[in-house]
Design a protein around this motif. Structure first.
Motif, PDB file in Angstrom:
ATOM      1  N   ALA A 136     -10.236  16.162   1.083  1.00  0.00           N
ATOM      2  CA  ALA A 136      -9.547  17.406   0.865  1.00  0.00           C
ATOM      3  C   ALA A 136      -9.750  17.822  -0.871  1.00  0.00           C
ATOM      4  O   ALA A 136     -10.042  19.142  -1.028  1.00  0.00           O
ATOM      5  N   ARG A 144     -14.278  23.217   5.536  1.00  0.00           N
ATOM      6  CA  ARG A 144     -14.292  22.472   6.964  1.00  0.00           C
ATOM      7  C   ARG A 144     -14.768  21.095   6.944  1.00  0.00           C
ATOM      8  O   ARG A 144     -15.691  20.890   6.259  1.00  0.00           O
ATOM      9  N   PHE A 177      -4.686  19.182   6.126  1.00  0.00           N
ATOM     10  CA  PHE A 177      -5.912  19.912   6.964  1.00  0.00           C
ATOM     11  C   PHE A 177      -4.885  20.902   8.141  1.00  0.00           C
ATOM     12  O   PHE A 177      -4.160  20.183   8.604  1.00  0.00           O
ATOM     13  N   THR A 204      -9.592  22.413   8.804  1.00  0.00           N
ATOM     14  CA  THR A 204      -9.752  23.328   7.851  1.00  0.00           C
ATOM     15  C   THR A 204      -8.844  22.893   6.592  1.00  0.00           C
ATOM     16  O   THR A 204      -7.517  22.761   6.733  1.00  0.00           O
ATOM     17  N   LYS A 205      -9.191  22.692   5.314  1.00  0.00           N
ATOM     18  CA  LYS A 205      -8.440  22.347   4.278  1.00  0.00           C
ATOM     19  C   LYS A 205      -7.412  23.518   3.908  1.00  0.00           C
ATOM     20  O   LYS A 205      -7.549  24.737   4.070  1.00  0.00           O
TER      21      LYS A 205
END
Length: 234
Positions: A136, A144, A177, A204-205
């Motif tokens: 992250a 992503r 995420f 996705t972060k």
């Protein structure tokens, strides 16, 4: 310096170096089919990719050939040397470097994507949150993460790494995420005719900084969004 992380790296390094004295089971000489399908489907963000646990570089080289700016990191010097040789032979530009996935030597927010083909399922439980935080950290906002690991559906009679349940993936990554999906996939190895039973995860972060909560749409307008938005321009 983190004594726990550094200790893990030292103990793991010898085993990974030993693995690359020959051709390890996961080194199939081509990109993973699951990654090829991701690229064909346009699921990766355009731009930069970090291949963490890159091995001898087949996935990274495939991405470079398809227009991505790629960095590959692996704990094994032997694997990195082999990856560099392949890049030179194929005249592809990829930065391969030795490094520890639990303590990545990159600045924050620098990659548009991170791919992980067979690394996550090698970590013990206590390293998983450390790894998730590092991924992250180096991902840009809305970057992503794609991860391929053996699932609990894969038989254990041949050995190999840990098998992973969907709940374990969600527990590890959902704090940082948005999990887009965890779906059945195949993991190509030299032991399997049609690949081992695996999970492919797309995540996705989640934005964490105040400035990250604004999104520029296709018309150039800025609007606020919530962390679990799909970031579309609707």
């Amino acid at each position: 310096m983190n004594p726990g992380i550094d200790g893990w790296a030292q103990s793991s390094l010898s085993s990974w170096e030993d693995a690359y004295k020959t051709v390890p089971p996961w080194d199939v000489g081509r990109p993973q089919p699951a990654l090829v399908e991701l690229v064909r489907a346009g699921e990766l963000n355009r731009g930069s990719v970090l291949d963490v646990g890159c091995g001898t570089g087949e996935n990274a080289l495939y991405l470079a050939r398809n227009g991505f700016s790629v960095v590959g990191v692996d704990l094994s010097d032997r694997a990195i040397a082999s990856a560099r040789a392949k890049a030179a032979e194929r005249r592809l530009k990829v930065e391969f470097r030795a490094g520890n996935a639990l303590s990545l030597e990159f600045k924050d927010d620098v990659f548009d994507n991170v791919i992980d083909s067979g690394l996550f399922h090698t970590f013990p439980d206590n390293d998983r949150p450390v790894y998730a935080r590092e991924i992250a950290r180096v991902l840009a906002t809305r970057g992503r993460y794609f991860m391929l690991c053996f699932s609990e559906k894969e038989p254990t009679n041949w050995g190999g790494p840990r098998r992973i349940r969907k709940e374990e993936i969600e527990t590890t990554f959902s704090p940082l995420f948005k999990i887009n999906y965890i779906r059945d996939a195949s993991f190509a190895t030299r032991f399997h005719t049609n690949g081992g039973k695996a999970y492919l995860t797309s995540a996705t972060k989640i934005p964490t900084k105040p400035a990250d909560f604004f999104h520029e749409d296709s018309a150039g307008r800025y609007r606020a969004f919530f962390p679990h938005d799909d970031f579309s321009d609707s």
